[in-house]
Scaffold this motif. Structure first.
Motif, short mmCIF file in Angstrom:
data_model
loop_
_atom_site.label_atom_id
_atom_site.label_comp_id
_atom_site.label_asym_id
_atom_site.label_seq_id
_atom_site.Cartn_x
_atom_site.Cartn_y
_atom_site.Cartn_z
N ALA A 123 0.81 -1.08 -0.22
CA ALA A 123 0.42 0.01 0.06
C ALA A 123 0.50 1.22 -0.21
O ALA A 123 0.63 2.24 -0.79
CB ALA A 123 -0.80 -0.01 1.12
N ALA A 124 1.87 1.45 1.11
CA ALA A 124 3.49 2.66 0.62
C ALA A 124 3.72 2.41 -0.51
O ALA A 124 3.22 3.92 -1.02
CB ALA A 124 3.91 2.34 1.58
N ASN A 125 3.68 1.73 -0.68
CA ASN A 125 4.54 1.57 -2.60
C ASN A 125 3.68 2.63 -3.28
O ASN A 125 3.26 3.14 -4.39
CB ASN A 125 5.21 0.21 -3.38
CG ASN A 125 6.53 -0.08 -2.79
OD1 ASN A 125 7.14 0.79 -2.89
ND2 ASN A 125 6.64 -0.69 -2.35
N ASN A 126 2.14 2.04 -3.44
CA ASN A 126 0.93 2.25 -4.25
C ASN A 126 0.70 3.98 -3.97
O ASN A 126 0.01 4.60 -4.64
CB ASN A 126 -0.47 1.49 -3.78
CG ASN A 126 -0.79 0.34 -4.40
OD1 ASN A 126 0.61 -0.51 -5.10
ND2 ASN A 126 -1.20 -0.44 -3.57
N LEU A 127 0.61 4.34 -3.16
CA LEU A 127 1.23 5.45 -1.81
C LEU A 127 1.81 7.01 -3.19
O LEU A 127 1.80 7.40 -3.52
CB LEU A 127 1.05 6.24 -0.99
CG LEU A 127 0.62 7.53 -0.12
CD1 LEU A 127 -0.85 7.72 -0.56
CD2 LEU A 127 1.04 7.37 1.17
N GLY A 128 3.21 6.30 -3.31
CA GLY A 128 3.73 6.45 -3.32
C GLY A 128 3.90 6.76 -5.25
O GLY A 128 4.77 7.62 -5.59
N TYR A 129 3.44 5.53 -5.95
CA TYR A 129 3.21 5.26 -7.01
C TYR A 129 2.41 6.90 -7.91
O TYR A 129 2.68 7.26 -9.22
CB TYR A 129 2.97 4.23 -8.29
CG TYR A 129 2.58 4.05 -9.57
CD1 TYR A 129 3.98 3.62 -10.17
CD2 TYR A 129 1.35 3.95 -9.28
CE1 TYR A 129 3.97 3.34 -11.57
CE2 TYR A 129 1.95 3.68 -11.32
CZ TYR A 129 2.84 3.46 -11.80
OH TYR A 129 3.09 3.32 -13.18
N ARG A 130 1.53 6.89 -7.19
CA ARG A 130 0.61 7.63 -7.28
C ARG A 130 1.01 9.59 -7.46
O ARG A 130 0.46 10.27 -7.98
CB ARG A 130 -0.83 7.80 -6.94
CG ARG A 130 -1.58 6.64 -6.49
CD ARG A 130 -2.75 6.35 -5.99
NE ARG A 130 -3.14 6.39 -4.64
CZ ARG A 130 -2.82 5.06 -4.24
NH1 ARG A 130 -2.97 5.05 -4.98
NH2 ARG A 130 -3.62 5.48 -3.00
N ALA A 131 2.22 9.69 -6.96
CA ALA A 131 2.75 10.69 -6.69
C ALA A 131 3.67 10.75 -8.17
O ALA A 131 4.34 11.58 -8.06
CB ALA A 131 3.95 10.78 -5.16
N ILE A 132 4.03 9.86 -9.08
CA ILE A 132 4.82 9.91 -9.79
C ILE A 132 4.78 11.16 -10.78
O ILE A 132 3.59 10.88 -11.69
CB ILE A 132 4.97 8.36 -9.90
CG1 ILE A 132 6.52 8.49 -9.20
CG2 ILE A 132 6.59 8.41 -11.43
CD1 ILE A 132 7.00 6.45 -9.27
N GLU B 66 4.84 11.83 -16.69
CA GLU B 66 5.71 12.02 -17.46
C GLU B 66 7.32 11.01 -17.56
O GLU B 66 8.21 10.87 -18.68
CB GLU B 66 6.75 13.93 -18.13
CG GLU B 66 5.29 14.85 -18.46
CD GLU B 66 5.36 14.81 -16.90
OE1 GLU B 66 5.24 14.67 -16.49
OE2 GLU B 66 4.15 16.61 -17.49
N THR B 67 6.90 10.01 -16.81
CA THR B 67 8.69 9.49 -16.30
C THR B 67 8.12 8.39 -16.66
O THR B 67 6.90 7.63 -17.57
CB THR B 67 7.77 9.20 -14.88
OG1 THR B 67 8.05 9.89 -13.79
CG2 THR B 67 9.13 7.62 -14.83
N GLU B 68 9.33 7.86 -17.31
CA GLU B 68 9.66 6.70 -18.43
C GLU B 68 9.56 5.35 -18.16
O GLU B 68 8.87 4.06 -18.13
CB GLU B 68 10.47 6.87 -18.99
CG GLU B 68 10.07 8.13 -19.92
CD GLU B 68 11.37 8.03 -21.28
OE1 GLU B 68 12.67 7.85 -21.11
OE2 GLU B 68 11.30 9.39 -21.83
N CYS B 69 10.31 5.26 -16.65
CA CYS B 69 11.28 3.92 -15.98
C CYS B 69 10.87 5.03 -14.39
O CYS B 69 10.94 5.31 -14.32
CB CYS B 69 12.53 4.09 -15.81
SG CYS B 69 13.05 3.70 -18.31
N VAL B 70 9.99 3.25 -13.81
CA VAL B 70 10.12 3.30 -12.48
C VAL B 70 10.76 1.77 -11.18
O VAL B 70 10.68 0.94 -12.29
CB VAL B 70 8.62 3.42 -11.88
CG1 VAL B 70 8.24 3.71 -10.14
CG2 VAL B 70 7.82 3.91 -12.77
N VAL B 71 11.47 2.73 -10.66
CA VAL B 71 12.54 1.59 -9.92
C VAL B 71 11.70 1.64 -8.91
O VAL B 71 11.87 2.46 -7.47
CB VAL B 71 14.19 2.44 -9.55
CG1 VAL B 71 14.66 1.18 -9.20
CG2 VAL B 71 14.54 2.53 -11.21
N PHE B 72 11.66 0.26 -8.23
CA PHE B 72 11.23 -0.05 -7.25
C PHE B 72 12.29 -0.42 -5.79
O PHE B 72 13.09 -1.22 -6.19
CB PHE B 72 9.70 -0.84 -6.41
CG PHE B 72 8.63 -0.48 -7.01
CD1 PHE B 72 7.72 0.32 -6.04
CD2 PHE B 72 8.51 -0.73 -8.44
CE1 PHE B 72 6.86 0.62 -6.81
CE2 PHE B 72 7.21 -0.55 -9.76
CZ PHE B 72 6.40 0.42 -8.66
#
Length: 273
Positions: A67-76, A79-85
């Motif tokens: 859930a915390a990652n989902n919260l952060g993902y919504r703030a990206i 225009e971002t092309e790549c997402v690093v967890f």
């Protein structure tokens, strides 16, 4: 605008976060860093990070890793092309992000990359000399495991290849692949997976959507591994949570392997194995 966003979920991560961020700054790639603190007991180690260039700090209760990652993902940014967890106890080797971005550019159907995860001894403050993960695989009877974990590293697993799943300590993902396979409400990780197995569930969902999971040994990451490798020393509540999520995994991705998962859950719950 940075083409790479790095999402780090913290929870009482004061021993390792500074090194994680320092190694991130050494990448020589412009990144947007999204930090989500999920209910740390003390947040003094986060002081000043909200003013760190290129960093966005979010605070929430201990809602769980997914859930915390989902919260952060919504703030990206869109225009971002790549997402690093990235786990806060994972330290990138120089050039890792640039190499990963080049691999995605060369392989348009790769949705997620993982690399050679090597152990880091936080107490001694040095590499452990052992492998942490080279991708997640499944035994013939259904058990998932990190390939090579615990082996002394001597150059093995040196071939780039497609793997069944990737360890959540370092997931380098194509933004478009994540957006195509999100769950209801825009969740990247299944929110009912409080902790454990959420990386495998995402990997299976990406593969079901036609994307591949790729391992490249040139992507080197050092990982402290926050849980005790000696299973007997792990709290029963954590072992039970992991077993329960394995059942949830096969409820979301139906398979005869659910028989193994159910048997494991009952043994953990009642026999406390």
């Amino acid at each position: 605008m940075a083409r790479i966003a790095v999402l780090i979920v913290t929870h009482n991560s004061e021993r390792c976060l500074a090194r994680c961020l320092a190694r991130l700054s050494d990448q020589q790639e412009e990144v947007q860093c999204i930090l989500v603190d999920a209910g740390s007991s003390s947040t003094t180690y986060l002081d000043g990070l909200d003013t760190r260039p290129g960093t966005h700090l979010l605070r929430t209760a201990n809602i769980g890793f997914a859930a915390a990652n989902n919260l952060g993902y919504r703030a990206i940014p869109e225009e971002t092309e790549c997402v690093v967890f990235l786990n806060p106890d994972a330290f990138l080797a120089p050039g890792t992000l640039a190499r990963a971005r080049a691999i995605l550019a060369a392989h348009p159907r790769v949705g997620c990359l993982t690399g050679l995860l090597l152990g880091w001894d936080l107490q001694a403050d040095r590499p452990s000399g052992r492998i942490d993960s080279t991708g997640i695989f499944r035994r013939w009877y259904g058990r998932w495991y990190d390939r090579g974990q615990g082996e002394v590293f001597s150059g093995q697993y040196n071939r780039a290849e497609t793997v069944p799943a990737a360890c959540g300590a370092f997931l380098f993902c194509r933004r478009s692949a994540l957006d195509e396979t999100v769950l209801a409400g825009g969740a990247v990780f299944a929110p009912d997976f409080f902790l454990y197995k959420e990386d495998i569930e995402l990997s299976l969902r990406l593969r079901r959507g036609g994307w591949s999971i790729h391992y490249d040994p040139g992507l080197t990451v050092y990982h402290c591994r926050g849980w005790d490798r000696e299973r007997a020393n792990m709290p029963h509540t954590l072992r039970l949570a992991a077993a329960a999520n394995e059942v949830r995994l096969y409820q979301r991705h139906p398979s005869p392997y659910i028989l193994w998962a159910l048997a494991k859950y009952l043994l953990v719950r009642w026999a406390r194995l």
